[in-house]
Design a protein around this motif. Structure first.
Motif, mmCIF file in Angstrom:
data_model
loop_
_atom_site.group_PDB
_atom_site.id
_atom_site.type_symbol
_atom_site.label_atom_id
_atom_site.label_comp_id
_atom_site.label_asym_id
_atom_site.label_seq_id
_atom_site.Cartn_x
_atom_site.Cartn_y
_atom_site.Cartn_z
ATOM 1 N N UNK A 1 1.543 37.392 13.484
ATOM 2 C CA UNK A 1 1.606 36.681 12.206
ATOM 3 C C UNK A 1 0.511 35.615 12.242
ATOM 4 N N UNK A 2 -0.362 35.650 11.257
ATOM 5 C CA UNK A 2 -1.565 34.814 11.277
ATOM 6 C C UNK A 2 -1.352 33.507 10.517
ATOM 7 N N UNK A 3 -1.307 32.402 11.261
ATOM 8 C CA UNK A 3 -1.168 31.084 10.639
ATOM 9 C C UNK A 3 -2.375 30.194 10.936
ATOM 10 N N UNK A 4 -3.518 30.814 11.194
ATOM 11 C CA UNK A 4 -4.720 30.041 11.503
ATOM 12 C C UNK A 4 -5.879 30.296 10.555
ATOM 13 N N UNK A 5 -5.679 31.082 9.547
ATOM 14 C CA UNK A 5 -6.779 31.432 8.646
ATOM 15 C C UNK A 5 -6.901 30.427 7.512
ATOM 16 N N UNK A 6 -8.150 30.227 7.040
ATOM 17 C CA UNK A 6 -8.397 29.418 5.837
ATOM 18 C C UNK A 6 -8.360 30.266 4.568
ATOM 19 N N UNK A 7 -7.946 31.494 4.686
ATOM 20 C CA UNK A 7 -7.919 32.435 3.566
ATOM 21 C C UNK A 7 -6.692 32.147 2.691
ATOM 22 N N UNK A 8 -6.670 30.946 2.107
ATOM 23 C CA UNK A 8 -5.484 30.408 1.452
ATOM 24 C C UNK A 8 -4.857 31.322 0.401
ATOM 25 N N UNK A 9 -5.687 31.972 -0.394
ATOM 26 C CA UNK A 9 -5.167 32.775 -1.505
ATOM 27 C C UNK A 9 -5.138 34.264 -1.194
ATOM 28 N N UNK A 10 -5.513 34.630 0.027
ATOM 29 C CA UNK A 10 -5.509 36.034 0.423
ATOM 30 C C UNK A 10 -6.649 36.838 -0.177
ATOM 31 N N UNK A 11 -7.659 36.158 -0.707
ATOM 32 C CA UNK A 11 -8.725 36.867 -1.427
ATOM 33 C C UNK A 11 -9.719 37.557 -0.501
ATOM 34 N N UNK A 12 -9.747 37.188 0.771
ATOM 35 C CA UNK A 12 -10.692 37.826 1.698
ATOM 36 C C UNK A 12 -10.442 39.319 1.830
#
Length: 396
Positions: free
Chosen positions: A44-55
């Protein structure tokens, strides 16, 4: 290798490892989504800056693919020769609309923005009032400008006012700028922009806000400046295109004459190849998506509040975060590294943050929930946090 260089590197690397300050880099196998694969293990990834999941958004992927077919994979030149594609103009028009300004300019990264914009306007005859917790790119941009750097205590408006008054009264400086992050990435707190603007008006300060962690997150997606309704009061709005926007790059938004100046005097714009066309098209589509609907923004905040409440209920110290960024402050650097390692072993990727990114003795595991997480993912993460926290004596 030089003997002197070899000794320097080995001695300092060993020292960092002994202090728990050496950062191990974990390659991600596949997309950087709400669940990632590291060393063939699903986490479970809690380190990404991909706040809105748009990546990993399917529509943006399709836009990027079709753009490559027409424009190729690279811009081919710097912006001032023939690297400015019609796509770059459309992006910058969209950015200005998004941020509520007259114009905007795009760069290759958010870091480049601060290196470019500060040094293009400020020089050795000027002074910069900088929040003590400002991002490293701001600090480096200030240093590059050769202006006098006057740090003020974090979000301390009395200290800012006193230092602004002293700087103005000294008569030493041609221009004085005040710089702050919009959202502070290590603690998740929000800059006191209305108070900063009031002080800036009193002492005729140039205002500069780096909203890397606020764009897409604050102001129903339009950022921290919009959150406070200050679009007409901030001279420089800086942002990244690689966090909530989900792609790569950065931008400066402001008055038309400011953008015109940056196009002729900011060195990363003048001497670096332009953003690739597929990225530019995907960014433009991402911004339009954020402007069209607050659904992703609302889901991000719902998930952020849910995780924050769960960690707080378990007894973790989450500081004074006002945004979805949620630190679990451990303190000791070695324990922080150990805590992060155990989380990963149990199934949660939450990276440790230690000195020099944060002050010594304030090591933390920073959690970045996104709009793409499900409640089940967050519940599973909280269960692992409880297990590891009790095991290491971080919570009782």
């Amino acid at each position: 290798m030089s003997n002197i260089l070899n000794a320097f590197l080995n001695d300092n690397l060993n020292d960092l490892k002994a202090q728990g300050l050496y950062n191990e880099i974990d390659p991600v196998q596949g997309a950087n989504g709400p669940v990632i694969t590291v060393n063939d293990k699903s986490l479970i990834n809690l380190s990404s800056n991909n706040y809105l999941g748009l990546a990993t958004d399917e529509e943006l992927k399709a836009v990027a693919k079709s753009t490559i077919e027409h424009y190729g994979v690279g811009a081919g030149a710097v912006r001032t020769i023939n690297g400015t594609l019609d796509l770059h103009i459309k992006l910058e028009e969209k950015l200005a609309e998004f941020k509520g300004t007259e114009a905007a300019i795009s760069y290759q990264s958010g870091f480049n923005c601060n290196m470019a914009a500060i040094s293009a306007v400020m020089d050795k005859n000027d002074a910069i009032l900088s929040d003590q917790l400002n991002h490293a790119s701001i600090i480096d941009g200030c240093r590059l400008s050769k202006a006098k750097i006057i740090a003020f205590n974090h979000s301390d408006m009395d200290d800012l006012r006193a230092k602004a008054k002293a700087a103005k009264a000294s008569g030493q400086y041609n221009k004085i700028m005040v710089i702050t992050d919009g959202v502070f990435s290590m603690d998740g707190d929000i800059a006191k922009l209305p108070e900063i603007v009031a002080i800036a008006k009193e002492f005729d300060l140039i205002t500069y806000v780096d909203d890397a962690h606020g764009s897409g997150v604050m102001g129903k997606g339009k950022g921290t400046v919009k959150h406070f309704g200050l679009e007409n009061e901030i001279d420089f709005q800086i942002g990244t295109l690689s966090k909530a926007i989900g792609v790569v790059g950065g931008y400066v938004a402001g008055k038309q004459n400011l953008i015109d100046w940056l196009k002729v005097r900011s060195r990363p714009f003048l001497f670096s190849t332009a953003l690739p066309p597929a990225d530019v098209a995907a960014i433009t589509s991402a911004i339009q998506k954020i402007m069209d609907s607050t659904a992703l923004h609302d889901k991000l905040w719902d998930n952020g509040n849910y995780l924050k409440a769960g960690l707080q209920k378990l007894g973790f110290d989450i500081g004074a975060s006002e945004t979805p960024i949620t630190p679990c402050i451990i303190g000791d650097e070695t324990l922080t590294q150990q805590f992060s390692k155990r989380l990963i072993e149990e199934g949660v990727y939450a990276k440790s943050i230690v000195f020099p990114t944060v002050p010594k003795g304030t090591g933390r595991v920073r959690n970045m929930p996104t709009a793409a997480h499900t409640k089940q993912m967050l519940d599973d993460a909280l269960a692992i946090y409880e297990k590891v926290g009790k095991e290491l004596g971080v919570i009782s």
